[in-house]
Design a protein around this motif. Structure first.
Motif, PDB file in Angstrom:
ATOM      1  N   ASN A   9      28.992  -9.301  -3.719  1.00 25.27           N
ATOM      2  CA  ASN A   9      28.367 -10.461  -3.082  1.00 25.27           C
ATOM      3  C   ASN A   9      29.420 -11.294  -2.368  1.00 25.27           C
TER       4      ASN A   9
ATOM      5  N   HIS B 181      19.588 -17.790  -4.909  1.00 21.92           N
ATOM      6  CA  HIS B 181      20.360 -17.969  -3.683  1.00 21.92           C
ATOM      7  C   HIS B 181      21.721 -18.613  -3.911  1.00 21.92           C
TER       8      HIS B 181
ATOM      9  N   GLU C 239      24.276 -12.828   0.976  1.00 20.09           N
ATOM     10  CA  GLU C 239      23.323 -11.737   1.181  1.00 20.09           C
ATOM     11  C   GLU C 239      21.894 -12.168   0.838  1.00 20.09           C
ATOM     12  N   ARG C 240      21.745 -12.983  -0.179  1.00 15.95           N
ATOM     13  CA  ARG C 240      20.403 -13.455  -0.561  1.00 15.95           C
ATOM     14  C   ARG C 240      19.890 -14.539   0.376  1.00 15.95           C
TER      15      ARG C 240
ATOM     16  N   GLU D  23      20.739 -14.781   3.546  1.00 15.75           N
ATOM     17  CA  GLU D  23      20.422 -14.065   4.772  1.00 15.75           C
ATOM     18  C   GLU D  23      19.076 -13.344   4.651  1.00 15.75           C
ATOM     19  N   ASP D  24      18.827 -12.714   3.520  1.00 19.18           N
ATOM     20  CA  ASP D  24      17.550 -12.038   3.295  1.00 19.18           C
ATOM     21  C   ASP D  24      16.392 -13.036   3.355  1.00 19.18           C
ATOM     22  N   GLN D  25      16.578 -14.216   2.779  1.00 20.90           N
ATOM     23  CA  GLN D  25      15.552 -15.259   2.826  1.00 20.90           C
ATOM     24  C   GLN D  25      15.276 -15.686   4.262  1.00 20.90           C
TER      25      GLN D  25
ATOM     26  N   LEU E 209      15.781 -13.911   7.041  1.00 23.59           N
ATOM     27  CA  LEU E 209      15.205 -12.824   7.837  1.00 23.59           C
ATOM     28  C   LEU E 209      13.799 -12.448   7.419  1.00 23.59           C
ATOM     29  N   HIS E 210      13.524 -12.507   6.115  1.00 26.05           N
ATOM     30  CA  HIS E 210      12.245 -12.003   5.621  1.00 26.05           C
ATOM     31  C   HIS E 210      11.342 -13.082   5.042  1.00 26.05           C
TER      32      HIS E 210
ATOM     33  N   TYR F  80      10.998 -14.358   2.068  1.00 21.80           N
ATOM     34  CA  TYR F  80      10.506 -14.251   0.703  1.00 21.80           C
ATOM     35  C   TYR F  80      11.662 -13.941  -0.222  1.00 21.80           C
TER      36      TYR F  80
ATOM     37  N   ASP G  21      12.938 -11.649  -3.277  1.00 20.23           N
ATOM     38  CA  ASP G  21      12.669 -10.371  -3.936  1.00 20.23           C
ATOM     39  C   ASP G  21      12.931 -10.514  -5.424  1.00 20.23           C
TER      40      ASP G  21
END
Length: 69
Positions: free
Chosen positions: A3, A36, A51-52, A54-56, A58-59, A61, A63
């Motif tokens: 991470n 996060h 990484e978390r 960025e995922d939030q 882009l998407h 939600y 996971d």
């Protein structure tokens, strides 16, 4: 997977937000502790997990595996 941990100021620089906006509006509303960001060693310092975050962004939600009652 390793991470990438960021301070509030480093995160602000990456996502082009003011650090104050992150602390006052995003933290605990959109960015959740333990998902996060973390507070290492039980301290006051906050480290965001890039990484978390960025995922939030882009998407939109989180996971997370839901708990079965």
């Amino acid at each position: 997977m390793a991470n990438t941990y960021l301070t509030t100021e480093e995160l602000a620089s990456r996502i082009k937000y003011d650090p104050r906006t992150i602390r006052e509006q995003l933290k605990d509303a959109v960015l959740i502790e333990g998902v996060h960001y973390i507070r290492p060693f039980g301290g006051r310092k906050i480290l965001f997990i890039w990484e978390r975050v960025e995922d939030q962004m882009l998407h939109g939600y989180v996971d997370v595996i839901p708990m079965i009652v």
